[in-house]
Design a protein around this motif. Structure first.
Motif, PDB file in Angstrom:
ATOM      1  N   HIS A 266      59.858 -11.726  65.247  1.00 53.92           N
ATOM      2  CA  HIS A 266      58.652 -12.317  66.361  1.00 53.92           C
ATOM      3  C   HIS A 266      59.150 -13.413  66.801  1.00 53.92           C
ATOM      4  O   HIS A 266      59.035 -13.815  68.248  1.00 53.92           O
ATOM      5  N   ARG A 267      59.534 -14.393  66.072  1.00 54.00           N
ATOM      6  CA  ARG A 267      60.226 -15.623  66.379  1.00 54.00           C
ATOM      7  C   ARG A 267      61.210 -15.393  67.418  1.00 54.00           C
ATOM      8  O   ARG A 267      61.392 -16.143  68.455  1.00 54.00           O
ATOM      9  N   VAL A 268      62.119 -14.646  67.344  1.00 53.14           N
ATOM     10  CA  VAL A 268      63.379 -14.611  68.073  1.00 53.14           C
ATOM     11  C   VAL A 268      62.875 -14.051  69.409  1.00 53.14           C
ATOM     12  O   VAL A 268      63.303 -14.505  70.612  1.00 53.14           O
ATOM     13  N   SER A 269      62.046 -12.872  69.383  1.00 50.50           N
ATOM     14  CA  SER A 269      61.511 -12.424  70.797  1.00 50.50           C
ATOM     15  C   SER A 269      60.752 -13.294  71.466  1.00 50.50           C
ATOM     16  O   SER A 269      60.819 -13.581  72.833  1.00 50.50           O
ATOM     17  N   THR A 270      60.083 -14.254  70.970  1.00 48.99           N
ATOM     18  CA  THR A 270      59.065 -15.085  71.493  1.00 48.99           C
ATOM     19  C   THR A 270      59.688 -16.527  72.090  1.00 48.99           C
ATOM     20  O   THR A 270      59.767 -16.812  73.111  1.00 48.99           O
ATOM     21  N   THR A 271      60.901 -16.849  71.189  1.00 51.96           N
ATOM     22  CA  THR A 271      61.685 -18.000  71.491  1.00 51.96           C
ATOM     23  C   THR A 271      62.699 -17.705  72.795  1.00 51.96           C
ATOM     24  O   THR A 271      62.624 -18.652  73.656  1.00 51.96           O
ATOM     25  N   PHE A 272      63.259 -16.532  72.519  1.00 51.85           N
ATOM     26  CA  PHE A 272      64.316 -16.591  73.608  1.00 51.85           C
ATOM     27  C   PHE A 272      64.212 -15.388  74.721  1.00 51.85           C
ATOM     28  O   PHE A 272      64.859 -15.543  75.915  1.00 51.85           O
ATOM     29  N   GLY A 273      62.989 -14.601  74.782  1.00 47.02           N
ATOM     30  CA  GLY A 273      62.613 -13.552  75.756  1.00 47.02           C
ATOM     31  C   GLY A 273      63.647 -12.751  76.173  1.00 47.02           C
ATOM     32  O   GLY A 273      63.921 -12.192  77.240  1.00 47.02           O
ATOM     33  N   VAL A 274      64.656 -12.549  75.219  1.00 46.29           N
ATOM     34  CA  VAL A 274      66.006 -11.487  75.515  1.00 46.29           C
ATOM     35  C   VAL A 274      65.498 -10.098  74.877  1.00 46.29           C
ATOM     36  O   VAL A 274      64.762 -10.343  73.703  1.00 46.29           O
ATOM     37  N   PRO A 275      66.149  -9.057  75.203  1.00 47.63           N
ATOM     38  CA  PRO A 275      65.827  -7.655  74.465  1.00 47.63           C
ATOM     39  C   PRO A 275      66.137  -8.067  73.074  1.00 47.63           C
ATOM     40  O   PRO A 275      67.412  -8.381  72.860  1.00 47.63           O
ATOM     41  N   THR A 276      65.316  -7.808  72.094  1.00 48.32           N
ATOM     42  CA  THR A 276      65.436  -7.872  70.953  1.00 48.32           C
ATOM     43  C   THR A 276      65.206  -6.574  70.036  1.00 48.32           C
ATOM     44  O   THR A 276      64.097  -6.254  70.004  1.00 48.32           O
ATOM     45  N   LEU A 277      66.404  -6.192  69.393  1.00 48.80           N
ATOM     46  CA  LEU A 277      66.135  -4.965  68.716  1.00 48.80           C
ATOM     47  C   LEU A 277      66.035  -5.217  67.158  1.00 48.80           C
ATOM     48  O   LEU A 277      66.534  -6.443  66.723  1.00 48.80           O
ATOM     49  N   ALA A 278      65.233  -4.479  66.606  1.00 47.54           N
ATOM     50  CA  ALA A 278      65.020  -4.634  65.131  1.00 47.54           C
ATOM     51  C   ALA A 278      65.784  -3.442  64.394  1.00 47.54           C
ATOM     52  O   ALA A 278      65.727  -2.244  65.174  1.00 47.54           O
ATOM     53  N   TYR A 279      66.500  -3.583  63.073  1.00 46.54           N
ATOM     54  CA  TYR A 279      67.053  -2.296  62.583  1.00 46.54           C
ATOM     55  C   TYR A 279      66.165  -2.052  61.050  1.00 46.54           C
ATOM     56  O   TYR A 279      66.211  -2.927  60.454  1.00 46.54           O
ATOM     57  N   GLN A 280      65.778  -1.008  61.207  1.00 46.09           N
ATOM     58  CA  GLN A 280      64.988  -0.258  60.091  1.00 46.09           C
ATOM     59  C   GLN A 280      66.233   0.124  59.192  1.00 46.09           C
ATOM     60  O   GLN A 280      66.665   1.426  59.195  1.00 46.09           O
ATOM     61  N   VAL A 281      66.492  -0.609  58.205  1.00 51.96           N
ATOM     62  CA  VAL A 281      67.754  -0.221  57.837  1.00 51.96           C
ATOM     63  C   VAL A 281      67.538   0.839  56.526  1.00 51.96           C
ATOM     64  O   VAL A 281      66.563   1.352  56.388  1.00 51.96           O
ATOM     65  N   SER A 282      68.680   1.251  55.837  1.00 51.44           N
ATOM     66  CA  SER A 282      68.703   2.488  54.874  1.00 51.44           C
ATOM     67  C   SER A 282      67.946   2.245  54.070  1.00 51.44           C
ATOM     68  O   SER A 282      66.794   3.201  53.589  1.00 51.44           O
ATOM     69  N   GLY A 283      67.793   1.121  53.077  1.00 44.22           N
ATOM     70  CA  GLY A 283      66.937   1.019  52.191  1.00 44.22           C
ATOM     71  C   GLY A 283      65.356   0.947  52.577  1.00 44.22           C
ATOM     72  O   GLY A 283      64.586   1.420  51.795  1.00 44.22           O
ATOM     73  N   GLU A 284      65.044   0.685  53.836  1.00 44.97           N
ATOM     74  CA  GLU A 284      63.697   0.873  54.062  1.00 44.97           C
ATOM     75  C   GLU A 284      63.365   2.221  54.401  1.00 44.97           C
ATOM     76  O   GLU A 284      62.189   2.835  54.000  1.00 44.97           O
ATOM     77  N   TYR A 285      64.178   2.915  55.005  1.00 46.28           N
ATOM     78  CA  TYR A 285      63.960   4.443  55.158  1.00 46.28           C
ATOM     79  C   TYR A 285      63.986   5.182  53.938  1.00 46.28           C
ATOM     80  O   TYR A 285      63.201   6.011  53.591  1.00 46.28           O
ATOM     81  N   ALA A 286      64.763   4.743  52.919  1.00 43.19           N
ATOM     82  CA  ALA A 286      64.755   5.215  51.432  1.00 43.19           C
ATOM     83  C   ALA A 286      63.500   5.252  50.885  1.00 43.19           C
ATOM     84  O   ALA A 286      62.979   6.048  50.110  1.00 43.19           O
ATOM     85  N   GLN A 287      63.024   4.003  50.791  1.00 45.51           N
ATOM     86  CA  GLN A 287      61.858   3.587  50.121  1.00 45.51           C
ATOM     87  C   GLN A 287      60.775   4.640  50.716  1.00 45.51           C
ATOM     88  O   GLN A 287      59.809   5.138  49.760  1.00 45.51           O
ATOM     89  N   ILE A 288      60.549   4.957  51.995  1.00 42.66           N
ATOM     90  CA  ILE A 288      59.444   5.704  52.474  1.00 42.66           C
ATOM     91  C   ILE A 288      59.747   7.044  52.070  1.00 42.66           C
ATOM     92  O   ILE A 288      58.778   7.559  51.581  1.00 42.66           O
TER      93      ILE A 288
END
Ligand code: PBG
Length: 331
Positions: A266-288
């Motif tokens: 949130h801070r990066v996308s509002t501060t810079f207004g550039v395309p901001t991607l987020a990576y839902q990483v392996s451990g997040e996937y594995a938990q779900i």
């Protein structure tokens, strides 16, 4: 005449929640397959090879990766991020395999571009899959990861990916100054349209565990990555990282991991207004997945909810192992 008691609220938030049609009309965010980047693993063998700690995810042969590119196109997934599994025989001290113009990643890139030229291809620029010690850079005898010497390797790796047809290179190594060096090399070699997605705010995270299994670096990793990846305690530092990478020529930035770091997204996308991607990483996937397989949560529902939360936080796209499954559900 009956008087309404004063206590009846004039504004009832529940009015806008009473049925599906009004909820969809009032929704502030939408999730579509176009928001997803499909993270895949490739290997040099035949067919598909399951990754134990990522249920439902296989390492794909080059031919299967080409099929995945066609599948992404059918499903409306705009891009695929490719991560290589390199066996022990392909690893060495300096990660020389990373620079090979005809290595696994370049071969996968060519096959995938051939199969589905309309799908964007993103490569990981870092040495960890190729080094015997599992670090993203070189490793000196005293245990340090030399910054500038590592960058020379990363530049060559990025050029090999560009030559093989990558659309976006994504340096995930966290060396200082590598975006500028890669940008300069691209310009010099005529790759002026190559896009760079900087893993700008990448944290030293325990959530990468299953990924290191998938690429075969878990057993070999010597020590940890805390001298180059960020401290989870910090967020101002993330903004400085992003500012630097943009100044050096990054087109897009990434925050990683995802859900535990939505404040950073949130801070990066509002501060810079550039395309901001987020990576839902392996451990997040594995938990779900693990909780869903145990029947403890509704896996589909949590998958969709987690992806929507990235949108709400301001992510312009989400790199996720769920991309195929989620895109199928989204129709
Ligand atoms: C490193 C790299 C990592 C991931 C992507 N690129 C792991 C690391 O930094 O150790 C992790 C992705 C995931 O956990 O899904 N080049």
């Amino acid at each position: 005449m009956t008087q309404f008691p004063q206590s009846f609220p004039a504004t009832r938030m529940r009015r806008l929640r009473q049925s599906p049609w009004i909820r969809s009309l009032a929704a502030e965010n939408v999730l579509t397959p176009a928001d997803l980047v499909w993270a895949i693993f490739v290997h040099d063998g035949e067919g598909r090879e399951p990754v134990a700690s990522l249920p439902g995810i296989d390492r794909l042969s080059v031919a299967e990766a080409a099929n995945a590119a066609r599948r992404a196109s059918e499903l409306g997934i705009p891009a695929i991020a490719i991560f290589p599994y390199i066996g022990p025989e392909g690893k060495d001290e300096t990660g020389s395999g990373a620079l090979a113009p005809d290595g696994l990643v370049p071969r996968a890139l060519r096959a995938m571009k051939d199969a589905a030229p309309e799908v964007g291809l993103i490569t990981d620029v870092a040495l960890d899959a190729y080094t015997s010690h599992g670090h993203d850079g070189l490793l000196d005898a005293d245990g340090t990861i030399p910054n500038d010497a590592t960058i020379e390797k990363l530049v060559e790796q990025a050029l090999a990916h560009a030559a093989a047809g990558a659309d976006i290179v994504a340096p995930s190594d966290m060396m200082d100054g590598r975006i500028g060096a890669i940008r300069a090399a691209f310009d010099e070699e005529g790759f002026t349209n190559m896009m760079i997605l900087a893993y700008a705010a990448k944290y030293a995270s325990g959530f990468y565990g299953p990924y290191r299994d998938a690429i075969g670096s878990a057993k070999s990793l010597k020590g940890d990555k805390k001298t180059y990846q960020q401290d989870p305690a910090n967020s101002e530092e993330a903004l400085r990282e992003v500012a630097l990478d943009l100044a050096e020529g990054a087109d897009m930035v990434m925050v990683k991991p995802g859900l535990p770091y939505l404040d950073i997204v949130h801070r990066v996308s509002t501060t810079f207004g550039v395309p901001t991607l987020a990576y839902q990483v392996s451990g997040e996937y594995a938990q779900i997945k693990a909780a869903a397989l145990n029947g403890w949560i509704d896996g589909d529902r949590v998958m969709m909810e987690s992806l929507m939360c990235f949108k709400r936080a301001g992510a312009s796209g989400i790199i996720t192992y769920f991309a195929e499954e989620a895109a199928e559900k989204l129709g």
